[in-house]
Design an enzyme around this catalytic site. Structure first.
Site, short mmCIF file in Angstrom:
data_model
loop_
_atom_site.label_atom_id
_atom_site.label_comp_id
_atom_site.label_asym_id
_atom_site.label_seq_id
_atom_site.Cartn_x
_atom_site.Cartn_y
_atom_site.Cartn_z
N LYS A 101 0.91 -1.19 0.04
CA LYS A 101 -0.05 -0.02 -0.02
C LYS A 101 0.83 1.28 0.11
O LYS A 101 2.06 1.05 0.21
CB LYS A 101 -0.74 0.14 1.25
CG LYS A 101 -0.30 -0.01 2.48
CD LYS A 101 0.10 1.43 3.23
CE LYS A 101 0.91 1.25 4.48
NZ LYS A 101 1.44 2.52 4.80
N ASP B 3 -2.50 -1.87 10.59
CA ASP B 3 -2.65 -1.66 8.91
C ASP B 3 -3.48 -3.09 8.33
O ASP B 3 -3.95 -3.09 7.34
CB ASP B 3 -1.34 -1.49 8.32
CG ASP B 3 -1.08 -0.16 8.41
OD1 ASP B 3 -1.60 0.77 8.96
OD2 ASP B 3 0.13 0.12 7.84
#
Length: 279
Positions: free
Chosen positions: A11, A137
């Site tokens: 990401k 996350d």
């Protein structure tokens, strides 16, 4: 033997605002998180040999119980009536400790894969609840969409219609401690007052909101990060930013050719660099 071959994407953070320090020592964040198709490869197998085995073979990534993927498998095995063995082989393509969420993505992918292999049928919401106990996350990678992430990262709202882009990621191969970055961050309160749009017509609109509060700590300590940002912009990027706590820098391009050329230029400096697409 049941087996799955899965990909765990990295990401980047289009936005990372640190709003306040919480009483529990964590920080309330506001982030726009985007997956990219730079992926680790994960093979998960159920075996007759009891126990969980995780093998990666990458420097800086522990095998066995020290790996977050092991803890993900252990969390789901505890919920299963059956107790097969679980073998996990991770092939790392994402740089380690780079601000790209590689370990969290591996854990999320293992949660989803083991859930399928064991037939637990846990819904996404429950997997995300388990995921946040492993890392802030992890829920984002289970969520699987471009998202506004709040709280410590576990409060997720999908952002639809974000334009696709070519992303060049560059890692200068210097280790950065996330804990050190947050310990040295001086909060101003300004981030909380910034309003973030929820609609983007084009890549330039995305570049207009690029911001990362952690750059104020990391770039002075590691000037190479600022150097990479400048070089990517000079190579034609529409915008460039450090991802997470660094040291990886990413840049947005509209055209594949320009992104590929920029990545080749960065690799000539003996840095890790890749031209990838948003997911």
């Amino acid at each position: 033997m049941k087996k799955l071959m899965l990909k765990a994407p990295a990401k980047v953070n289009y936005r990372l605002d640190v709003l306040r320090r919480r009483p529990d020592g964590y920080h309330d964040l506001r982030m726009i998180m985007q997956r990219i198709d730079l992926c680790d490869e994960i093979e998960i197998s159920l075996t007759d040999r009891p126990g969980i085995r995780v093998v990666c073979g990458r420097e800086g990534v522990p095998d066995g119980p020290g790996n977050i993927a092991w803890r993900a498998a252990d969390a789901l095995l505890a919920l299963s009536a059956d107790k097969p063995g679980i073998d996990i082989a991770i092939t790392k393509k994402i740089p380690v400790a780079a601000g790209l969420g590689g370990g969290s993505s591996d854990a999320a992918t293992v949660l989803m894969g083991v859930n399928e292999l064991l037939g637990l049928d846990l819904p996404e919401k429950r997997l995300r609840e388990i995921g946040v106990t492993l890392g802030a996350d992890v829920p984002f990678f289970i969520f699987g969409r471009t998202a506004l992430a709040e709280g410590i990262g576990e409060e997720l709202t999908a952002i639809d219609g974000v334009p696709a882009a070519w992303i060049v990621v560059v890692n200068p191969n210097v280790p950065v401690s996330t804990a050190w970055v947050y310990q040295n961050l001086q909060l101003t309160g300004e981030a909380a007052r910034v309003k973030i749009p929820c609609f983007f017509e084009n890549v330039s609109d995305v570049c207009a909101i690029l911001s990362n509060d952690l750059e104020s700590v990391t770039i002075p300590r590691y000037p190479v990060i600022g150097e990479i940002k400048r070089e990517l912009l000079a190579a034609g990027a529409l915008g460039s930013l450090m991802s997470g706590s660094g040291p990886t820098v990413f840049a947005l391009f509209e055209e594949e050719d320009a992104a590929v050329r920029a990545a080749e230029t960065m690799r000539a400096r003996s840095w890790f660099a890749a031209a990838v697409r948003t997911i």
